[in-house]
Design an enzyme around this catalytic site. Sequence first.
Site, PDB file in Angstrom:
ATOM      1  CB  THR A 140      -6.826  -7.483 -13.309  1.00  0.00           C
ATOM      2  OG1 THR A 140      -7.133  -6.373 -12.470  1.00  0.00           O
ATOM      3  CG2 THR A 140      -7.771  -8.616 -13.045  1.00  0.00           C
TER       4      THR A 140
ATOM      5  CB  SER B 269      -0.537   5.576 -14.060  1.00  0.00           C
ATOM      6  OG  SER B 269      -1.246   5.720 -15.267  1.00  0.00           O
TER       7      SER B 269
ATOM      8  CB  ALA C 199       0.238  -8.358 -14.630  1.00  0.00           C
TER       9      ALA C 199
ATOM     10  CB  CYS D 200      10.723 -32.123 -46.546  1.00  0.00           C
ATOM     11  SG  CYS D 200      10.184 -30.423 -46.732  1.00  0.00           S
TER      12      CYS D 200
ATOM     13  CD  GLU E  86      13.620 -29.687 -45.815  1.00  0.00           C
ATOM     14  OE1 GLU E  86      13.207 -28.510 -45.971  1.00  0.00           O
ATOM     15  OE2 GLU E  86      13.396 -30.355 -44.784  1.00  0.00           O
TER      16      GLU E  86
END
Length: 351
Positions: A273, A170, A275, A87, A55
């Site tokens: 942990t 992993s 998570a 605005c 604006e």
Amino acid sequence: MGETSTSKWMRRALQLAASGPWPDPNPRVGCVVVAPDGTVVGEGFHDGAGTPHAEVEALRAAGDAARGATAYVTLEPCSHTGRTGPCTDLLVATGVARVVFAQSDPNPDAAGGAERLHAAGIQVSGGVLADEAAALNERWARTVVLGRPLVTWKLATTLDGRSAAADGTSQWVTGEEARADVHELRATRDAVLVGTGTALADDPRLTVRMPDGTVAPHQPLRVVMGLRGLPAGARVHDGPGDVVRLETRDPREALDTLWRSGVRDVWLEGGPTLAAAFLDGGLVDDVYAYVAPALLGAGRAAVANLGIHTIADALRLRLVDVAVVGGDVRIHAVPAHDDTVGADAPALARP
Ligand code: AOF
Ligand code: ZN
């Protein structure tokens, strides 16, 4: 003025809004100021957090011609003083006669603009092409209502839900294609978050890499939370992009800090942990589970104890979609308490 020209000008305002930057902590907003004879006297769009609102830009362009004109804005004009002034006050001061807006402002801090304009004697109407305007800023609207970044939890497991073998290894549970897919999704987020446990055990880089191993141009902020220290040689310190250490184990506190620094979506990569803490706090909005058709029979579970003892209490997710990625399966699900679409839909629809 008929409905046709109203939606014509709003369409133009939407077009302007779409030229704003994305992703950005602020919404994409466009504004067109039209004189009573139907000529456009000013146009503007929001060019990112901290810059003038749409604006303000459009009214600046219009100058004196704003007097008696109609302002078409894709979002209800703000009534608050945030990074910039309200605005609504500017619309009143410049003598605009009428304001037409699309989406009502879902931001609790800035809402109420329509009433303020009305009280100042301006003719106000809202809801014109509101769905289209809302679609431009879907993730923004969700985050301002929640008052925290959206969180996507990514996990990679075997068929029996394990993310690491008994000896702690992993790398890699899933195949190369799944890993490339993760990198692609990571790149759509503002920040990648892991706990110190994962940072110490896996020594991840957390960067977004292209299939050829090179580093992607957009790097999300890399965030490690938790109380344990990281060795100076940790790989997370390598490569491009900033690294933030959050010395807390409290997910809420971490999200608050990230929110204040402008982060609006977080890609959470564990470990179990962290998570569990996010799930427990109801702070996970999207889940991407990469499941490898492999079995370990022993080893670390993808998520730590959630304090659930009986099947009736299982944390149920609603399936959004399932895809085969290389030799693995990717499951996208959202917590069942959340019946809106996956938070990802709009973001991933973007190039
Ligand atoms: C924008 N751009 O064009 C309009 C917005 O952080 P601030 O001070 O810029 O205020 C942001 C809020 O202002 C935003 O959450 C929304 O509610 C309102 N309108 N914001 O970023 C704009 N018109
Ligand atoms: Zn504003």
